[in-house]
Design an enzyme around this catalytic site. Structure first.
Site, PDB file in Angstrom:
ATOM      1  N   VAL A  46      27.137 -19.807 -15.910  1.00  0.00           N
ATOM      2  CA  VAL A  46      28.534 -19.388 -15.781  1.00  0.00           C
ATOM      3  C   VAL A  46      29.128 -19.862 -14.462  1.00  0.00           C
ATOM      4  O   VAL A  46      30.266 -20.352 -14.410  1.00  0.00           O
ATOM      5  CB  VAL A  46      28.632 -17.851 -15.907  1.00  0.00           C
ATOM      6  CG1 VAL A  46      30.047 -17.363 -15.590  1.00  0.00           C
ATOM      7  CG2 VAL A  46      28.224 -17.398 -17.311  1.00  0.00           C
ATOM      8  N   ASP A  47      28.386 -19.718 -13.381  1.00  0.00           N
ATOM      9  CA  ASP A  47      28.868 -20.111 -12.059  1.00  0.00           C
ATOM     10  C   ASP A  47      29.147 -21.614 -12.015  1.00  0.00           C
ATOM     11  O   ASP A  47      30.201 -22.059 -11.546  1.00  0.00           O
ATOM     12  CB  ASP A  47      27.811 -19.736 -11.018  1.00  0.00           C
ATOM     13  CG  ASP A  47      28.412 -19.375  -9.667  1.00  0.00           C
ATOM     14  OD1 ASP A  47      29.652 -19.415  -9.523  1.00  0.00           O
ATOM     15  OD2 ASP A  47      27.652 -19.021  -8.753  1.00  0.00           O
ATOM     16  N   ASP A  48      28.199 -22.420 -12.464  1.00  0.00           N
ATOM     17  CA  ASP A  48      28.391 -23.870 -12.503  1.00  0.00           C
ATOM     18  C   ASP A  48      29.607 -24.236 -13.336  1.00  0.00           C
ATOM     19  O   ASP A  48      30.371 -25.141 -12.984  1.00  0.00           O
ATOM     20  CB  ASP A  48      27.154 -24.548 -13.098  1.00  0.00           C
ATOM     21  CG  ASP A  48      25.983 -24.563 -12.153  1.00  0.00           C
ATOM     22  OD1 ASP A  48      25.654 -25.634 -11.637  1.00  0.00           O
ATOM     23  OD2 ASP A  48      25.395 -23.489 -11.918  1.00  0.00           O
TER      24      ASP A  48
END
Length: 640
Positions: free
Chosen positions: A375-377
């Site tokens: 999700v962060d990427d």
């Protein structure tokens, strides 16, 4: 002398040239990702487990392990979890075993010091679960030293208290082949017949308390009793049921083997899968698993180590923001074009169990890991594509937005790989003594998702953004900071949230923002920089900042400065002093380096050093400062 603007311009130009020079011909960037002694040591042991020993490589890994051995008051001879850190028992047991099996004499001074420290901390019998399993695989400890995790867990329905769907992606990929190994109990070939009896405080036959407290809660004794029951009952489990579970575990692993990038694209899972396929005699899949492990090796003239994974998407997306901010148009385009085909649009991964109907649209952290996008990427990569402004990226951004919205947990926050992955009782089972079995929503990932959605500016996304902001309000520490789950620590969390609040339009005089900026400013060091070490995750009370004794870090200084600028303080003296620190600490090549670890895999258990962080975050900070000083409103217009 050059004027201040000219000095800043020169620093940016040199840093930009250095970063562009490190960009690979196809547009991506990928830096070393270093962990502690455990993974290089485990790799050494893996070669001996398989009797596939590369002697020159082993000697280089030995040099690495000897260099990072502790030699100070809080770590007199053992190995730490991060540069300059305290003694860690489990890392020290593995590193000692690896050096002994490489050929270091137990009587050598560095080995004697390590052994003394290990015994003083309770001996190998008090090492963590993964270390005791490693010892059991070598016949260096009995299997009774390891908790029972029946492989039948892969068959359990959703209503059962423990299922593989209830734990994090990394736990799933590590545990599934590991449960095969604990079920079959193979023994390493260990051709040199090296053991480490000297690391135990008493003969192993006399040890009756392999699994014991201190427990983290009242769940601990309950699960200890359950473990004792399972230990007696497991031999009587129906044979056909066990074989069905084994078959499912093997099929599950093969489906996610992921070619040359490996199971889960992370080292422990790759190694466990290699040992599983070795035991099965499945050479084809074994070769694939071993090939993925070989890609993780960093081999230099005199040293070598094994990385926990590779970070190309993360490095490229983060570096892309520095490149675009600094005006490196062609390099930014190349980075974006490299990212586009790596977005996962087809494979419905494990994440979909809790969000049926959501289409894939995320990026993995690694080169290829389709079942486990990050999700962060995804938020960082999609923000970069949106900033680049090329219409050809529109569909990719749209799919990322759809996936991010679908991944929001019920509390309004976001986790890294899963939704609502927060059954905290599971962190109290004997197997989870590392306390990192789960992937709960966190402040930093939530901040990045808010930043992305706010940057897009779609009115229909406002409810999701507001739920995320509510979560951030509730999780702000009393001193004004935010916890940083994936970067060290409160500086990282606070920078991330301040960027998100700015992007979402939260007023700069909001008490939440003012408390956060006051906290950041209070932590600035006399040299103008910021520095926080991994002890912030340690035994101190929650929220307690732990600074390095005499060290500011380029990466953390950049985070703090970017956070303050996002909060409207570009003209503040703290920002000016932070920028001056970054300029003064720039090296002759135009970039920055730091020995300190700057990120975390699992708090208190596993830390990371991203070699790229001091390469691109300072450039982003300097470039943003220049842009804001040239503007009239001093407003940061992007979510990152």
């Amino acid at each position: 002398m050059l004027g201040m603007n000219a000095i800043l311009d020169t620093a940016i130009e040199r840093a930009r040239a250095s970063l562009v020079n490190e960009q690979r011909p196809d547009g991506h960037l990928c830096y070393e990702l270093e962990a502690d002694a455990t993974i290089p040591a485990e790799y050494v042991l893996l070669e001996h487990y398989l009797n596939q020993i590369d002697e020159p490589l082993q000697q280089k890994i030995g040099n690495y392990l000897r260099r990072i051995q502790g030699d100070h008051a809080t770590n007199p001879g053992g190995w730490p979890l991060f540069h300059g850190g305290k003694f860690d028992l489990s890392a020290s047991v593995k590193a000692y075993y690896a050096l002994k099996i490489i050929g270091d004499s137990p009587d050598a001074p560095h080995m004697a010091k390590a052994r003394k420290a290990i015994l003083a901390h309770g001996g190998a019998e008090r090492a963590n679960v993964f270390t005791r399993i490693q010892l059991a695989l070598f016949g260096a400890a009995p299997w009774e030293a390891c908790p029972v995790v029946p492989i039948e867990a892969v068959l359990m329905p959703d209503w059962f208290p423990f299922t593989m769907r209830k734990v994090s992606y990394w736990s799933r990929t590590v545990m599934t082949p590991l449960m095969y190994l604990t079920a079959k109990k193979p023994i390493a070939r260990n051709p040199r017949k090296v053991f480490v009896d000297e690391l135990f405080t008493r003969p192993q036959a006399q040890i009756r308390d392999w699994i014991r407290g201190p427990y983290k809660s009242n769940w601990g004794p309950v699960f200890k009793v359950l473990d004792s029951v399972l230990r007696v009952a497991e031999p009587y489990f129906p044979h056909h049921y066990r074989e069905k579970a084994i078959d499912k575990a093997i099929a599950w692993t093969i489906e996610r083997l992921n070619g040359e990038d490996g199971l889960g694209a992370i080292y422990p899972a790759m190694a466990n899968s290699a040992m599983m396929f070795d035991h099965l005699g499945d050479k084809a899949h074994f070769d694939i698993a071993m090939g993925s492990i070989k890609k993780l090796l960093v081999i230099k003239d005199d040293e070598a180590y094994c990385q926990p994974c590779l970070s190309p998407v993360w490095d490229t997306a983060l570096a892309g923001h520095a490149l675009i901010e600094s005006g490196a148009t062609d390099a930014t385009k190349a980075a974006c074009d490299w990212l586009i085909p790596r977005q996962e649009l087809n494979v419905v991964g494990d994440w979909a169990d809790n969000t049926p109907g959501t289409r894939p649209g995320g990026w993995a952290f690694q080169y290829n890991n389709p079942h486990y996008p990050d999700v962060d990427d995804t938020a960082v990569a999609a923000m970069l594509l949106h900033r680049a402004g090329d219409p050809k990226y529109a569909e990719s951004i749209s799919r990322a937005r759809e996936w991010i919205i679908g991944m929001q947990s019920t509390n309004g926050a976001w986790g890294a790989f899963d939704i609502n992955n927060d059954n905290q009782y599971l962190n109290h089972i004997p197997f989870a003594d590392h306390g990192a079995l789960l992937d709960p929503p966190t402040e930093d990932v939530t901040a990045r998702c808010i930043s992305f959605l706010a940057q897009l500016g779609k009115p229909e996304d406002r409810p999701a953004i507001e739920r995320g902001i509510k979560y951030l309000r509730e999780t702000q520490m009393p001193d004004g900071s935010w916890f940083g789950r994936w970067g060290t620590n409160y500086i990282y969390g606070t920078w991330s949230v301040l960027c998100a609040l700015n992007a979402a339009g939260v007023a700069q005089d909001d008490p939440m923002v003012k408390r956060a900026t006051s906290w950041l400013i209070s932590k600035q060091r006399a040299d103008g920089g910021w520095g926080e070490d991994c002890e912030s995750y340690g035994d101190a009370p929650a929220g307690e900042f732990h600074g390095y004794a005499a060290q500011s870090l380029p990466s953390q200084t950049a985070w703090a400065v970017i956070g303050l600028m996002a909060a409207g303080l570009a003209d503040h003296d703290a920002v000016r002093r932070g920028i001056a620190f970054l300029q003064a600490s720039q090296d002759e090549q135009g970039s920055w380096t730091e020995q300190a670890y700057n990120a975390v895999g699992f708090p208190r258990v596993f830390y990371l050093k991203y070699h790229g962080y001091p390469r691109f975050f300072p450039l982003l900070a300097l470039s943003r400062y220049k842009q804001l000083m040239a503007s009239n409103d001093r407003i940061v217009k992007f979510g990152f």
